[in-house]
Scaffold this active site. Structure first.
Site, PDB file in Angstrom:
ATOM      1  N   GLY A  46      -5.416 -28.906  32.124  1.00  0.00           N
ATOM      2  CA  GLY A  46      -6.623 -29.099  31.327  1.00  0.00           C
ATOM      3  C   GLY A  46      -6.575 -30.414  30.575  1.00  0.00           C
ATOM      4  CB  CYS A  90      -0.666 -30.819  24.659  1.00  0.00           C
ATOM      5  SG  CYS A  90      -2.150 -31.822  24.422  1.00  0.00           S
ATOM      6  CG  LEU A  91      -1.936 -33.241  30.422  1.00  0.00           C
ATOM      7  CD1 LEU A  91      -3.152 -33.616  31.256  1.00  0.00           C
ATOM      8  CD2 LEU A  91      -0.661 -33.426  31.232  1.00  0.00           C
ATOM      9  CG  HIS A 132      -4.447 -26.456  24.726  1.00  0.00           C
ATOM     10  ND1 HIS A 132      -3.149 -26.506  24.274  1.00  0.00           N
ATOM     11  CD2 HIS A 132      -4.786 -27.743  25.017  1.00  0.00           C
ATOM     12  CE1 HIS A 132      -2.735 -27.769  24.278  1.00  0.00           C
ATOM     13  NE2 HIS A 132      -3.699 -28.541  24.740  1.00  0.00           N
ATOM     14  CG  HIS A 136      -7.400 -31.146  22.774  1.00  0.00           C
ATOM     15  ND1 HIS A 136      -6.533 -31.971  22.101  1.00  0.00           N
ATOM     16  CD2 HIS A 136      -6.664 -30.590  23.767  1.00  0.00           C
ATOM     17  CE1 HIS A 136      -5.330 -31.917  22.652  1.00  0.00           C
ATOM     18  NE2 HIS A 136      -5.378 -31.081  23.671  1.00  0.00           N
TER      19      HIS A 136
HETATM   20 NI    NI Z   1      -3.898 -30.573  24.999  1.00  0.00          NI
END
Ligand code: NI
Length: 156
Positions: A46, A90-91, A132, A136
């Site tokens: 995501g 998380c990226l 999630h 953001h």
């Molecule tokens: Ni994230």
């Protein structure tokens, strides 16, 4: 293919509240394309627009199931049920994971790239990803609500 730079934890853009999308135009389509390219390149499940520096309420998710690529414009969680606890990453901070409690099942109302409203219900990993990524859009990160950082030993 246009892969964007992903902002990392500590960047103040990640803490801002994103604006609703009002125009469902070519610019939005290009943003969605770039976000999907960026998510797949980074092998994430995501990505939210603020992570690539765009303060708009746009999310892409692909948890590698039958849903395929999910595009959410102006998403809102309209119901949540149950509870699940587990590791989440998380990226914007590759390699780090935290132990986070999320709802087991959520229903989201969102618009598609043409502006049409739809509802989507997700359980397990999809529910976690929806929570999630939508977080953001309000400048919220999982590290704000994690119980603790997950160590490699704990993952095994
Ligand atoms: Ni994230």
């Amino acid at each position: 293919m246009a892969v964007k730079k992903i902002l990392e934890f500590g960047d103040e853009t990640l803490r801002k509240v994103s604006h609703p999308v009002e125009k469902f135009n070519l610019r939005l389509n290009l943003l969605l394309r770039d976000m999907a390219d960026t998510m797949y390149k980074a092998e994430g499940v995501g990505l939210a627009a603020p992570q690539v520096g765009i303060l708009r309420r746009v999310v892409v998710i692909d948890i590698q199931d039958d849903h395929g690529l999910i595009e959410l414009i102006n998403p809102e969680i309209i119901s949540a049920e149950g509870e699940q606890a587990g590791p989440e990453g998380c990226l914007s901070k590759p390699g780090r994971r935290g132990y986070v409690v999320r709802p087991q099942r959520v229903t989201v109302r969102a618009q598609d790239r043409h502006g049409k409203y739809f509802e989507l219900t997700g359980e397990d990993l999809l529910a976690r990803a929806l929570c999630h990524e939508i977080d953001h859009l309000d400048g919220h990160l999982y590290i704000d609500i994690e119980d603790h950082e997950v160590t490699e030993e704990e993952e095994e």
